[in-house]
Design a protein around this motif. Structure first.
Motif, PDB file in Angstrom:
ATOM      1  N   SER A   1       0.846  -1.182   0.000  1.00 43.17           N
ATOM      2  CA  SER A   1       0.000   0.000   0.000  1.00 43.17           C
ATOM      3  C   SER A   1       0.888   1.239   0.000  1.00 43.17           C
ATOM      4  O   SER A   1       2.087   1.158   0.257  1.00 43.17           O
ATOM      5  CB  SER A   1      -0.918   0.015   1.224  1.00 43.17           C
ATOM      6  OG  SER A   1      -1.805  -1.077   1.220  1.00 43.17           O
ATOM      7  N   ALA A   2       0.294   2.392  -0.279  1.00 45.25           N
ATOM      8  CA  ALA A   2       1.000   3.670  -0.240  1.00 45.25           C
ATOM      9  C   ALA A   2      -0.047   4.760  -0.075  1.00 45.25           C
ATOM     10  O   ALA A   2      -1.254   4.512  -0.260  1.00 45.25           O
ATOM     11  CB  ALA A   2       1.816   3.882  -1.518  1.00 45.25           C
ATOM     12  N   HIS A   3       0.405   5.963   0.269  1.00 41.86           N
ATOM     13  CA  HIS A   3      -0.522   7.074   0.468  1.00 41.86           C
ATOM     14  C   HIS A   3      -0.114   8.273  -0.376  1.00 41.86           C
ATOM     15  O   HIS A   3       1.056   8.685  -0.353  1.00 41.86           O
ATOM     16  CB  HIS A   3      -0.539   7.498   1.939  1.00 41.86           C
ATOM     17  CG  HIS A   3      -1.220   6.522   2.840  1.00 41.86           C
ATOM     18  ND1 HIS A   3      -2.539   6.637   3.210  1.00 41.86           N
ATOM     19  CD2 HIS A   3      -0.764   5.385   3.425  1.00 41.86           C
ATOM     20  CE1 HIS A   3      -2.865   5.634   3.997  1.00 41.86           C
ATOM     21  NE2 HIS A   3      -1.806   4.860   4.152  1.00 41.86           N
ATOM     22  N   ALA A   4      -1.071   8.823  -1.136  1.00 37.58           N
ATOM     23  CA  ALA A   4      -0.833  10.085  -1.830  1.00 37.58           C
ATOM     24  C   ALA A   4      -0.473  11.136  -0.785  1.00 37.58           C
ATOM     25  O   ALA A   4      -1.072  11.187   0.298  1.00 37.58           O
ATOM     26  CB  ALA A   4      -2.072  10.500  -2.610  1.00 37.58           C
ATOM     27  N   PHE A   5       0.513  11.976  -1.113  1.00 36.57           N
ATOM     28  CA  PHE A   5       1.114  12.834  -0.086  1.00 36.57           C
ATOM     29  C   PHE A   5       1.368  14.216  -0.643  1.00 36.57           C
ATOM     30  O   PHE A   5       1.993  14.368  -1.678  1.00 36.57           O
ATOM     31  CB  PHE A   5       2.440  12.207   0.355  1.00 36.57           C
ATOM     32  CG  PHE A   5       2.729  12.317   1.817  1.00 36.57           C
ATOM     33  CD1 PHE A   5       3.591  13.288   2.300  1.00 36.57           C
ATOM     34  CD2 PHE A   5       2.131  11.458   2.716  1.00 36.57           C
ATOM     35  CE1 PHE A   5       3.866  13.386   3.659  1.00 36.57           C
ATOM     36  CE2 PHE A   5       2.401  11.537   4.071  1.00 36.57           C
ATOM     37  CZ  PHE A   5       3.263  12.514   4.546  1.00 36.57           C
ATOM     38  N   GLY A   6       0.891  15.242   0.065  1.00 35.67           N
ATOM     39  CA  GLY A   6       1.178  16.611  -0.327  1.00 35.67           C
ATOM     40  C   GLY A   6       0.179  17.171  -1.318  1.00 35.67           C
ATOM     41  O   GLY A   6      -0.621  16.452  -1.916  1.00 35.67           O
ATOM     42  N   THR A   7       0.222  18.497  -1.498  1.00 38.24           N
ATOM     43  CA  THR A   7      -0.628  19.181  -2.453  1.00 38.24           C
ATOM     44  C   THR A   7       0.091  20.420  -2.955  1.00 38.24           C
ATOM     45  O   THR A   7       0.923  20.995  -2.249  1.00 38.24           O
ATOM     46  CB  THR A   7      -1.982  19.583  -1.840  1.00 38.24           C
ATOM     47  OG1 THR A   7      -2.745  20.331  -2.790  1.00 38.24           O
ATOM     48  CG2 THR A   7      -1.790  20.440  -0.600  1.00 38.24           C
ATOM     49  N   ASN A   8      -0.243  20.841  -4.167  1.00 36.26           N
ATOM     50  CA  ASN A   8       0.326  22.080  -4.691  1.00 36.26           C
ATOM     51  C   ASN A   8      -0.606  23.266  -4.469  1.00 36.26           C
ATOM     52  O   ASN A   8      -0.408  24.342  -5.024  1.00 36.26           O
ATOM     53  CB  ASN A   8       0.636  21.944  -6.185  1.00 36.26           C
ATOM     54  CG  ASN A   8      -0.619  21.667  -7.010  1.00 36.26           C
ATOM     55  OD1 ASN A   8      -1.731  21.585  -6.484  1.00 36.26           O
ATOM     56  ND2 ASN A   8      -0.440  21.513  -8.322  1.00 36.26           N
ATOM     57  N   GLY A   9      -1.632  23.054  -3.640  1.00 37.93           N
ATOM     58  CA  GLY A   9      -2.589  24.113  -3.370  1.00 37.93           C
ATOM     59  C   GLY A   9      -3.819  24.036  -4.241  1.00 37.93           C
ATOM     60  O   GLY A   9      -4.817  24.715  -3.984  1.00 37.93           O
ATOM     61  N   HIS A  10      -3.763  23.224  -5.291  1.00 43.58           N
ATOM     62  CA  HIS A  10      -4.898  23.055  -6.201  1.00 43.58           C
ATOM     63  C   HIS A  10      -5.424  21.618  -6.178  1.00 43.58           C
ATOM     64  O   HIS A  10      -6.182  21.220  -7.059  1.00 43.58           O
ATOM     65  CB  HIS A  10      -4.497  23.423  -7.629  1.00 43.58           C
ATOM     66  CG  HIS A  10      -4.001  24.832  -7.775  1.00 43.58           C
ATOM     67  ND1 HIS A  10      -4.838  25.929  -7.710  1.00 43.58           N
ATOM     68  CD2 HIS A  10      -2.749  25.326  -7.942  1.00 43.58           C
ATOM     69  CE1 HIS A  10      -4.115  27.033  -7.848  1.00 43.58           C
ATOM     70  NE2 HIS A  10      -2.851  26.698  -7.989  1.00 43.58           N
ATOM     71  N   GLY A  11      -5.002  20.851  -5.181  1.00 48.65           N
ATOM     72  CA  GLY A  11      -5.478  19.473  -5.065  1.00 48.65           C
ATOM     73  C   GLY A  11      -4.692  18.475  -5.882  1.00 48.65           C
ATOM     74  O   GLY A  11      -5.134  17.333  -6.051  1.00 48.65           O
ATOM     75  N   ASP A  12      -3.533  18.870  -6.394  1.00 47.68           N
ATOM     76  CA  ASP A  12      -2.701  17.963  -7.184  1.00 47.68           C
ATOM     77  C   ASP A  12      -1.425  17.621  -6.426  1.00 47.68           C
ATOM     78  O   ASP A  12      -0.873  18.453  -5.701  1.00 47.68           O
ATOM     79  CB  ASP A  12      -2.320  18.612  -8.523  1.00 47.68           C
ATOM     80  CG  ASP A  12      -3.525  18.891  -9.402  1.00 47.68           C
ATOM     81  OD1 ASP A  12      -4.457  18.069  -9.407  1.00 47.68           O
ATOM     82  OD2 ASP A  12      -3.531  19.948 -10.062  1.00 47.68           O
ATOM     83  N   THR A  13      -0.945  16.417  -6.619  1.00 41.10           N
ATOM     84  CA  THR A  13       0.347  16.022  -6.077  1.00 41.10           C
ATOM     85  C   THR A  13       1.010  15.057  -7.041  1.00 41.10           C
ATOM     86  O   THR A  13       0.350  14.471  -7.908  1.00 41.10           O
ATOM     87  CB  THR A  13       0.213  15.368  -4.692  1.00 41.10           C
ATOM     88  OG1 THR A  13       1.527  15.160  -4.149  1.00 41.10           O
ATOM     89  CG2 THR A  13      -0.493  14.022  -4.761  1.00 41.10           C
ATOM     90  N   LYS A  14       2.305  14.892  -6.901  1.00 38.97           N
ATOM     91  CA  LYS A  14       3.020  13.906  -7.706  1.00 38.97           C
ATOM     92  C   LYS A  14       3.876  13.005  -6.819  1.00 38.97           C
ATOM     93  O   LYS A  14       4.870  12.453  -7.263  1.00 38.97           O
ATOM     94  CB  LYS A  14       3.874  14.586  -8.771  1.00 38.97           C
ATOM     95  CG  LYS A  14       4.916  15.540  -8.241  1.00 38.97           C
ATOM     96  CD  LYS A  14       5.648  16.259  -9.378  1.00 38.97           C
ATOM     97  CE  LYS A  14       6.293  15.322 -10.367  1.00 38.97           C
ATOM     98  NZ  LYS A  14       7.085  16.011 -11.398  1.00 38.97           N
ATOM     99  N   PHE A  15       3.427  12.828  -5.556  1.00 38.83           N
ATOM    100  CA  PHE A  15       4.198  12.013  -4.622  1.00 38.83           C
ATOM    101  C   PHE A  15       3.311  11.041  -3.858  1.00 38.83           C
ATOM    102  O   PHE A  15       2.142  11.309  -3.595  1.00 38.83           O
ATOM    103  CB  PHE A  15       4.921  12.899  -3.604  1.00 38.83           C
ATOM    104  CG  PHE A  15       5.916  13.836  -4.215  1.00 38.83           C
ATOM    105  CD1 PHE A  15       7.177  13.386  -4.574  1.00 38.83           C
ATOM    106  CD2 PHE A  15       5.589  15.157  -4.443  1.00 38.83           C
ATOM    107  CE1 PHE A  15       8.097  14.251  -5.141  1.00 38.83           C
ATOM    108  CE2 PHE A  15       6.497  16.028  -5.010  1.00 38.83           C
ATOM    109  CZ  PHE A  15       7.761  15.570  -5.363  1.00 38.83           C
TER     110      PHE A  15
END
Length: 345
Positions: free
Chosen positions: A54-68
């Motif tokens: 398993s893994a967890h989406a992490f972080g945001t760029n302020g617009h609800g997007d992440t790449k980590f």
């Protein structure tokens, strides 16, 4: 409305905070995904959707997007050569034996190394080839979620397959950069709150007997609630600093081979926060207390690592007032600002 403290730099994070395994044995089907949880999958043994961790989406760029995504290091690094194992301390060797059994049971022992990595300077473990993996998210059925490729796995330099560092930390944590940004509500992070139950999450094996662990893990996310227990209960797994021991569920269940990499969440008011991720157990069978890596002590490293790739990414943490309110509700002393909210390097 989520009760959060948003952090966009490591400096702001510190000031604002002035907090292997398979599928769940026992428990029930999860009605939802929590804290950005998803499944790390690959083509393996003739199955195109073999669930690894398993893994967890992490972080945001302020617009609800992440790449980590954040997960455990043993999910994304190649097992070390024998010479490296022999150089470990007795505790390190014992810990490695547990990691090896979980990785082998998950079918990942033969994972190829990242051809572009070759273990960077000071790195004690080599990342696996990201081209073989993808992150599937947004659905409790891992066959029906959205999918994104992995660009690279980024382990910490101190991760050494169970060998503790000078502070007693095992460093079973890592970050993976996705092939492209995804729009998802990532994990809200908090320290482990010992007065609250922890909800363990995962896809996979539902039988505690290793003899039955054949074929791919199941399609549905499972959950069970356990309590934080004394570290002595996880002594057989070499529990170290920045790790927490989670007990056995009332039905005798808990995490199993394949749940590694994610899945320790707690309910803080109306929201679910990520506090820990599944690392290892003291035995090959399931239905025992298990060691989880605490996220909070490694948050400084996680944020710094993500910012080397994407400076605009911020991590959202539970607001200190929300944690104090929960402590008061359960008759617990208010957490000390220096111990509950300070990041430990």
């Amino acid at each position: 409305m989520r009760a959060i403290t948003a952090v966009s730099t490591l400096t702001v994070l510190v000031a604002g905070a002035a907090a292997p395994a398979s599928a769940i044995v026992g428990g029930t089907n999860a009605p939802q995904t929590y804290a950005g949880i998803g499944s790390l999958q690959l083509d393996h043994n003739g199955h195109k959707d073999w669930g690894a961790c398993s893994a967890h989406a992490f972080g945001t760029n302020g617009h609800g997007d992440t790449k980590f995504i954040a997960l455990n290091a043993h999910c994304g690094t190649v097992m070390p050569p024998e010479a490296q194992v022999q150089a470990m301390s007795l505790q390190g060797k014992a810990n490695f034996a547990q990691f090896r059994s979980w990785v082998e049971n998950a079918g990942l022992a033969d994972a190829p190394a990242d051809p572009a990595s070759h273990a960077g300077e000071g790195l004690k473990s080599t990342p696996v080839d990201p081209a073989s993996y993808r992150f599937v998210y947004g659905n409790v059925n891992r066959f029906e979620g959205q999918s994104v490729g992995i660009k690279r796995f980024i382990p910490p330099k101190d991760w050494n397959w169970g060998e503790p560092d000078s502070q007693g930390r095992v460093w079973d944590v890592m970050v993976a950069e996705l092939a492209h940004p995804i729009h998802v509500e990532g994990a809200l992070v908090a320290p482990v709150l010992p007065w609250l139950p922890v909800r363990e999450l995962g896809w996979g094996m539902t039988n505690p007997d290793p003899a039955t662990w054949t074929g791919p893990i199941g399609p549905l996310l499972k959950q069970t609630d356990v309590r934080v227990t004394a570290k002595q209960q996880c002594a057989g797994a070499g529990i170290g600093a920045a790790e927490v021991c989670l007990g056995v569920a009332p039905d005798g269940g808990g995490t199993c081979a394949g749940d590694s990499g994610g899945g320790g969440v707690q309910r803080l008011g109306r929201i679910w926060v990520l506090v820990a991720t599944a690392s290892r157990g003291p035995e090959q069978r399931c239905g025992t207390a298990n060691v989880y890596t605490e996220i909070w002590p490694y948050l400084g490293w996680i944020v710094k690592t993500m910012h080397t790739v994407a400076p605009d990414i911020r991590v959202e943490t539970a607001a200190p007032d929300a944690i104090r309110s929960s402590a008061a509700q359960y008759g617990q002393p208010a957490p000390d600002a220096q111990t509950a909210y300070a990041l430990a390097g």
